[in-house]
Enzyme design. Structure first.
Site, PDB file in Angstrom:
ATOM      1  N   HIS A   1      -3.989   1.720   8.285  1.00 43.16           N
ATOM      2  CA  HIS A   1      -2.379   2.252   8.018  1.00 43.16           C
ATOM      3  C   HIS A   1      -2.371   3.083   6.880  1.00 43.16           C
ATOM      4  O   HIS A   1      -1.867   4.346   7.260  1.00 43.16           O
ATOM      5  CB  HIS A   1      -1.437   1.028   7.827  1.00 43.16           C
ATOM      6  CG  HIS A   1      -0.222   1.259   7.624  1.00 43.16           C
ATOM      7  ND1 HIS A   1       0.890   0.920   8.575  1.00 43.16           N
ATOM      8  CD2 HIS A   1       0.489   2.224   6.817  1.00 43.16           C
ATOM      9  CE1 HIS A   1       2.077   1.372   8.220  1.00 43.16           C
ATOM     10  NE2 HIS A   1       1.685   2.120   7.149  1.00 43.16           N
ATOM     11  N   GLU A   2      -2.810   2.787   5.857  1.00 39.70           N
ATOM     12  CA  GLU A   2      -2.752   3.696   4.582  1.00 39.70           C
ATOM     13  C   GLU A   2      -3.527   4.889   4.928  1.00 39.70           C
ATOM     14  O   GLU A   2      -3.106   6.080   4.627  1.00 39.70           O
ATOM     15  CB  GLU A   2      -3.179   2.700   3.366  1.00 39.70           C
ATOM     16  CG  GLU A   2      -2.376   1.904   2.840  1.00 39.70           C
ATOM     17  CD  GLU A   2      -0.757   2.174   3.023  1.00 39.70           C
ATOM     18  OE1 GLU A   2      -0.359   3.352   2.690  1.00 39.70           O
ATOM     19  OE2 GLU A   2       0.135   1.147   3.276  1.00 39.70           O
TER      20      GLU A   2
ATOM     21  N   GLY B   1       0.774  -1.230   0.142  1.00 36.20           N
ATOM     22  CA  GLY B   1      -0.127   0.169  -0.145  1.00 36.20           C
ATOM     23  C   GLY B   1       0.991   1.253   0.098  1.00 36.20           C
ATOM     24  O   GLY B   1       2.006   1.196   0.275  1.00 36.20           O
TER      25      GLY B   1
ATOM     26  N   CYS C   1       6.337   0.272   7.453  1.00 42.51           N
ATOM     27  CA  CYS C   1       5.714   1.437   6.399  1.00 42.51           C
ATOM     28  C   CYS C   1       7.117   1.860   5.396  1.00 42.51           C
ATOM     29  O   CYS C   1       8.403   2.042   6.046  1.00 42.51           O
ATOM     30  CB  CYS C   1       5.652   2.633   7.394  1.00 42.51           C
ATOM     31  SG  CYS C   1       4.885   4.136   6.628  1.00 42.51           S
ATOM     32  N   LEU C   2       6.826   2.169   4.368  1.00 37.25           N
ATOM     33  CA  LEU C   2       7.812   2.620   3.585  1.00 37.25           C
ATOM     34  C   LEU C   2       8.467   3.953   4.000  1.00 37.25           C
ATOM     35  O   LEU C   2       9.722   4.266   3.630  1.00 37.25           O
ATOM     36  CB  LEU C   2       7.225   2.809   2.236  1.00 37.25           C
ATOM     37  CG  LEU C   2       6.416   1.813   1.594  1.00 37.25           C
ATOM     38  CD1 LEU C   2       5.948   2.132  -0.030  1.00 37.25           C
ATOM     39  CD2 LEU C   2       7.271   0.684   1.247  1.00 37.25           C
TER      40      LEU C   2
ATOM     41  N   HIS D   1      -2.311   7.791   6.692  1.00 35.86           N
ATOM     42  CA  HIS D   1      -1.126   8.884   6.219  1.00 35.86           C
ATOM     43  C   HIS D   1      -2.025  10.062   5.462  1.00 35.86           C
ATOM     44  O   HIS D   1      -1.232  11.002   5.180  1.00 35.86           O
ATOM     45  CB  HIS D   1      -0.612   8.071   5.042  1.00 35.86           C
ATOM     46  CG  HIS D   1       0.630   6.925   5.360  1.00 35.86           C
ATOM     47  ND1 HIS D   1       1.691   7.536   5.989  1.00 35.86           N
ATOM     48  CD2 HIS D   1       0.664   5.868   4.991  1.00 35.86           C
ATOM     49  CE1 HIS D   1       2.682   6.435   6.320  1.00 35.86           C
ATOM     50  NE2 HIS D   1       2.013   5.369   5.637  1.00 35.86           N
TER      51      HIS D   1
ATOM     52  N   GLN E   1       2.848  10.133   0.868  1.00 33.26           N
ATOM     53  CA  GLN E   1       4.600   9.587   0.974  1.00 33.26           C
ATOM     54  C   GLN E   1       5.149   9.862  -0.300  1.00 33.26           C
ATOM     55  O   GLN E   1       6.518   9.497  -0.279  1.00 33.26           O
ATOM     56  CB  GLN E   1       4.250   7.807   1.126  1.00 33.26           C
ATOM     57  CG  GLN E   1       3.776   7.474   2.382  1.00 33.26           C
ATOM     58  CD  GLN E   1       3.475   6.106   2.413  1.00 33.26           C
ATOM     59  OE1 GLN E   1       2.514   5.508   2.176  1.00 33.26           O
ATOM     60  NE2 GLN E   1       4.482   5.472   3.019  1.00 33.26           N
TER      61      GLN E   1
HETATM   62 ZN    ZN Z   1       3.030   3.705   5.948  1.00 28.58          ZN
END
Ligand code: ZN
Length: 180
Positions: free
Chosen positions: A143-144, A48, A101-102, A147, A53
């Site tokens: 989670h997504e 995701g 997380c990225l 953001h 991001q």
């Molecule tokens: Zn994340």
């Protein structure tokens, strides 16, 4: 195009993203944004990604879980864009998963979130959608979507001892999980 991922500490990750105007959906800019997010997610091996991001403060997240088996749950969500999503919690009871997380590379943390949710959103084709999710999928969606509102999973870790490097997670947690 694969874009650089914004890392924890970048103020854009702490900002509530702007709602997307539906008139944007058919523009070349919006299609390019979707492609950039997809390419960046794939390049990083993520399941995701959210627009902030990659430095775009808009309420848009992508999730793709194609036949993924996690924590003994089989999850299949074809590539879906969540535009201007709104979450409704259907069951306050929580369930915990190890999240990564990225934007927080190299770390894993144990986060407990409501286990049953409903999310209303517009998809990439401009259609109003409603999706009910439980378990791991409910966590991925929360989670997504976090953001888009300036939140990171590390904010939601109840026990700071359950934040660790991926290498140690692989060494100590994965092995334990497979033994349980
Ligand atoms: Zn994340």
């Amino acid at each position: 195009m694969n874009k650089e991922i914004c890392l924890m500490g970048n103020p854009i990750l702490r900002t509530t993203a702007e709602k997307i105007d539906m008139s944007e959906l058919n523009t070349p800019e919006f299609k390019a944004l979707l492609e950039d997010m997809f390419d960046s997610m794939k390049a990083s091996g993520g399941i995701g990604i959210a627009a902030p991001q990659i430095g775009i403060s808009k309420q848009l997240a992508l999730i793709e879980l194609n036949g993924v088996n996690r924590y003994n749950e089989f999850i299949d969500l074809p590539l879906t864009a969540f535009i201007n999503p709104v979450i409704e919690i259907l069951d306050e009871a929580t369930q915990g998963y190890w999240e990564g997380c990225l934007s927080v590379p190299g770390l894993r943390g144990f986060v407990e979130r409501p286990r049953h949710i409903k999310v209303s959103f517009v998809n990439q084709h401009g259609e109003d959608q409603s999706l009910e999710a439980e378990g791991f999928l409910a966590t991925v969606i929360q989670h997504e979507l976090d953001h888009l509102f300036g939140n990171l999973y590390v904010d939601r870790i109840n026990d700071p001892k359950l934040l660790m490097y991926q290498s140690e997670y692989d060494k100590y947690i994965i092995q334990k999980a497979t033994m349980d």
